[in-house]
Write a protein that holds these residues in place. Structure first.
Motif, mmCIF file in Angstrom:
data_model
loop_
_atom_site.group_PDB
_atom_site.id
_atom_site.type_symbol
_atom_site.label_atom_id
_atom_site.label_comp_id
_atom_site.label_asym_id
_atom_site.label_seq_id
_atom_site.Cartn_x
_atom_site.Cartn_y
_atom_site.Cartn_z
ATOM 1 N N LEU A 139 -97.636 -23.105 34.538
ATOM 2 C CA LEU A 139 -98.495 -23.411 35.684
ATOM 3 C C LEU A 139 -99.088 -22.145 36.287
ATOM 4 O O LEU A 139 -98.364 -21.208 36.636
ATOM 5 N N GLY A 140 -100.415 -22.122 36.362
ATOM 6 C CA GLY A 140 -101.089 -20.990 36.984
ATOM 7 C C GLY A 140 -101.282 -19.793 36.075
ATOM 8 O O GLY A 140 -101.831 -18.773 36.500
ATOM 9 N N GLN A 141 -100.844 -19.917 34.810
ATOM 10 C CA GLN A 141 -100.964 -18.792 33.891
ATOM 11 C C GLN A 141 -101.889 -19.138 32.733
ATOM 12 O O GLN A 141 -102.407 -20.248 32.643
ATOM 13 N N LYS A 142 -102.079 -18.186 31.848
ATOM 14 C CA LYS A 142 -103.021 -18.424 30.756
ATOM 15 C C LYS A 142 -102.375 -19.207 29.618
ATOM 16 O O LYS A 142 -101.163 -19.315 29.509
ATOM 17 N N VAL A 143 -103.231 -19.768 28.796
ATOM 18 C CA VAL A 143 -102.793 -20.486 27.608
ATOM 19 C C VAL A 143 -102.254 -19.458 26.608
ATOM 20 O O VAL A 143 -102.921 -18.458 26.321
ATOM 21 N N GLU A 144 -101.048 -19.738 26.081
ATOM 22 C CA GLU A 144 -100.402 -18.775 25.170
ATOM 23 C C GLU A 144 -100.139 -19.429 23.813
ATOM 24 O O GLU A 144 -99.618 -20.549 23.749
ATOM 25 N N PHE A 145 -100.407 -18.713 22.766
ATOM 26 C CA PHE A 145 -100.150 -19.182 21.413
ATOM 27 C C PHE A 145 -98.647 -19.199 21.132
ATOM 28 O O PHE A 145 -97.926 -18.254 21.462
ATOM 29 N N LEU A 146 -98.183 -20.267 20.516
ATOM 30 C CA LEU A 146 -96.782 -20.349 20.084
ATOM 31 C C LEU A 146 -96.668 -20.214 18.568
ATOM 32 O O LEU A 146 -95.982 -19.332 18.069
ATOM 33 N N VAL A 147 -97.335 -21.131 17.836
ATOM 34 C CA VAL A 147 -97.120 -21.192 16.396
ATOM 35 C C VAL A 147 -98.304 -21.873 15.732
ATOM 36 O O VAL A 147 -98.975 -22.717 16.329
ATOM 37 N N SER A 148 -98.585 -21.458 14.498
ATOM 38 C CA SER A 148 -99.573 -22.148 13.679
ATOM 39 C C SER A 148 -98.888 -22.649 12.407
ATOM 40 O O SER A 148 -97.911 -22.062 11.931
ATOM 41 N N PHE A 149 -99.432 -23.737 11.867
ATOM 42 C CA PHE A 149 -98.774 -24.458 10.780
ATOM 43 C C PHE A 149 -99.843 -24.832 9.770
ATOM 44 O O PHE A 149 -100.849 -25.448 10.114
ATOM 45 N N TYR A 150 -99.623 -24.433 8.520
ATOM 46 C CA TYR A 150 -100.623 -24.709 7.478
ATOM 47 C C TYR A 150 -99.905 -25.027 6.185
ATOM 48 O O TYR A 150 -98.933 -24.358 5.826
ATOM 49 N N GLU A 163 -96.061 -25.432 6.301
ATOM 50 C CA GLU A 163 -95.152 -24.368 6.687
ATOM 51 C C GLU A 163 -95.762 -23.527 7.793
ATOM 52 O O GLU A 163 -96.969 -23.559 8.009
ATOM 53 N N ILE A 164 -94.901 -22.788 8.483
ATOM 54 C CA ILE A 164 -95.376 -21.930 9.568
ATOM 55 C C ILE A 164 -96.234 -20.823 8.991
ATOM 56 O O ILE A 164 -95.846 -20.137 8.037
ATOM 57 N N SER A 165 -97.428 -20.661 9.576
ATOM 58 C CA SER A 165 -98.333 -19.610 9.146
ATOM 59 C C SER A 165 -98.115 -18.350 9.982
ATOM 60 O O SER A 165 -97.987 -17.258 9.447
ATOM 61 N N GLU A 166 -98.090 -18.520 11.295
ATOM 62 C CA GLU A 166 -97.806 -17.404 12.200
ATOM 63 C C GLU A 166 -97.071 -17.925 13.411
ATOM 64 O O GLU A 166 -97.195 -19.103 13.742
ATOM 65 N N LYS A 167 -96.344 -17.049 14.063
ATOM 66 C CA LYS A 167 -95.685 -17.421 15.302
ATOM 67 C C LYS A 167 -95.676 -16.237 16.247
ATOM 68 O O LYS A 167 -95.704 -15.092 15.812
ATOM 69 N N SER A 168 -95.631 -16.538 17.535
ATOM 70 C CA SER A 168 -95.628 -15.480 18.539
ATOM 71 C C SER A 168 -94.192 -15.132 18.908
ATOM 72 O O SER A 168 -93.234 -15.798 18.475
ATOM 73 N N GLU A 169 -94.073 -14.122 19.756
ATOM 74 C CA GLU A 169 -92.743 -13.702 20.221
ATOM 75 C C GLU A 169 -92.071 -14.787 21.044
ATOM 76 O O GLU A 169 -90.852 -14.833 21.151
ATOM 77 N N ILE A 170 -92.874 -15.647 21.639
ATOM 78 C CA ILE A 170 -92.318 -16.726 22.458
ATOM 79 C C ILE A 170 -91.552 -17.705 21.562
ATOM 80 O O ILE A 170 -90.545 -18.280 21.958
ATOM 81 N N PHE A 171 -92.036 -17.904 20.370
ATOM 82 C CA PHE A 171 -91.479 -18.894 19.441
ATOM 83 C C PHE A 171 -90.202 -18.358 18.834
ATOM 84 O O PHE A 171 -90.179 -17.879 17.692
ATOM 85 N N ASP A 172 -89.108 -18.435 19.609
ATOM 86 C CA ASP A 172 -87.835 -17.911 19.111
ATOM 87 C C ASP A 172 -87.022 -19.024 18.448
ATOM 88 O O ASP A 172 -87.549 -20.104 18.157
ATOM 89 N N ASP A 173 -85.752 -18.760 18.227
ATOM 90 C CA ASP A 173 -84.923 -19.673 17.431
ATOM 91 C C ASP A 173 -84.722 -21.044 18.071
ATOM 92 O O ASP A 173 -84.276 -21.967 17.395
ATOM 93 N N GLN A 174 -85.000 -21.173 19.342
ATOM 94 C CA GLN A 174 -84.804 -22.484 19.961
ATOM 95 C C GLN A 174 -85.971 -23.429 19.658
ATOM 96 O O GLN A 174 -85.897 -24.618 19.925
ATOM 97 N N PHE A 175 -87.052 -22.897 19.115
ATOM 98 C CA PHE A 175 -88.222 -23.698 18.787
ATOM 99 C C PHE A 175 -88.259 -23.991 17.290
ATOM 100 O O PHE A 175 -87.869 -23.153 16.470
ATOM 101 N N SER A 176 -88.778 -25.175 16.945
ATOM 102 C CA SER A 176 -89.064 -25.474 15.541
ATOM 103 C C SER A 176 -90.216 -26.457 15.488
ATOM 104 O O SER A 176 -90.488 -27.180 16.447
ATOM 105 N N VAL A 177 -90.910 -26.452 14.342
ATOM 106 C CA VAL A 177 -92.022 -27.380 14.143
ATOM 107 C C VAL A 177 -91.886 -28.028 12.782
ATOM 108 O O VAL A 177 -91.308 -27.457 11.858
ATOM 109 N N GLU A 178 -92.425 -29.245 12.677
ATOM 110 C CA GLU A 178 -92.471 -29.893 11.376
ATOM 111 C C GLU A 178 -93.483 -31.028 11.404
ATOM 112 O O GLU A 178 -93.934 -31.464 12.464
ATOM 113 N N ARG A 179 -93.822 -31.484 10.205
ATOM 114 C CA ARG A 179 -94.648 -32.686 10.023
ATOM 115 C C ARG A 179 -93.795 -33.662 9.229
ATOM 116 O O ARG A 179 -93.921 -33.756 8.014
ATOM 117 N N PRO A 180 -92.937 -34.384 9.887
ATOM 118 C CA PRO A 180 -91.934 -35.184 9.177
ATOM 119 C C PRO A 180 -92.511 -36.263 8.273
ATOM 120 O O PRO A 180 -91.926 -36.578 7.245
#
Lengths: 112, 112
Positions: free
Chosen positions: B39-50, B53-70
């Motif tokens: 809230l009140g801050q800029k939009v930040e990139f987390l992760v891209s998926f191609y 599989e993960i193509s790139e991820k930011s420092e924010i995207f640590d081990d508590q985050f995961s992505v998938e296309r089940p």
């Protein structure tokens, strides 16, 4: 570190005024610059710019990129209350997935 | 403009709980992204998926985050053990072979 700076942070104008929003960037391997409009939730796409000096136009909105000055402007003529929003500038580097780096935005308020 | 939906629109959770945010593009796309906006801050990139599989991820995207296309359609972001500072609007975005990313309406996550 990649950086996108927008100015002004906020702007209040009267209906019918013309406004110019600024975006400057520092990014490694620049690919493109994008403008989005954010009203309540999601950013909605306005323009994508890749070449210097070529104006993109959509109705009362127009935008141009200056790669020498590392900057872009977004112009809105004859503003309407519906133009009230946060205008976001984002830069895409030449990475594989072209992630976007956003500025903090310019909050535009148009008063009737 | 490609259409992207996100569910849920709002989610309230207790600290330490797992949450799954879903993105459903109406048609198939090449690239998928997650961004967040505190809230009140800029939009930040987390992760891209191609290509599933993960193509790139930011420092924010640590081990508590995961992505998938089940199921090859939904694109999910899982936060394993939420923290107070994970409270934000989470946006999914999609892109095809061009360079324009289109954003979904977002999920507002509140961690108590």
């Amino acid at each position: 570190e990649d950086k996108v700076v927008q100015s002004p942070l906020s702007l209040v104008v009267h209906e019918g005024d013309t406004v110019t929003l600024n975006c400057s960037y520092e990014v490694t391997n620049f690919r493109s610059l994008l403008w989005y409009k954010q009203e309540k939730k999601a950013p909605t796409f306005l323009f994508m710019l890749t070449s210097s000096g070529i104006e993109k136009k959509s109705g009362r909105l127009s935008s141009i990129l200056d790669k020498k000055e590392l900057s872009s402007i977004l112009n809105i003529t004859a503003t309407q209350t519906g133009d009230s929003a946060i205008y976001l500038c984002a830069v895409s580097p030449q990475t594989g997935a072209n992630n976007l780096f956003f500025g903090t935005g310019t909050r535009l308020t148009v008063i009737p | 403009e490609p259409e992207v939906t996100q569910t849920p629109s709002h989610q309230v959770t207790q600290m330490g709980q797992e949450v799954i945010l879903r993105c459903v593009p109406i048609s198939n796309h090449l690239y998928f992204y997650w961004y967040r906006q505190i809230l009140g801050q800029k939009v930040e990139f987390l992760v891209s998926f191609y290509n599933n599989e993960i193509s790139e991820k930011s420092e924010i995207f640590d081990d508590q985050f995961s992505v998938e296309r089940p199921d090859g359609s939904n694109f999910t972001l899982k936060i394993r053990s939420t923290k107070l500072e994970d409270s934000a609007m989470y946006f999914c975005a999609i892109k095809d072979s061009g360079e324009t990313q289109y954003f979904g309406p977002g999920t507002r996550l509140l961690v108590l």
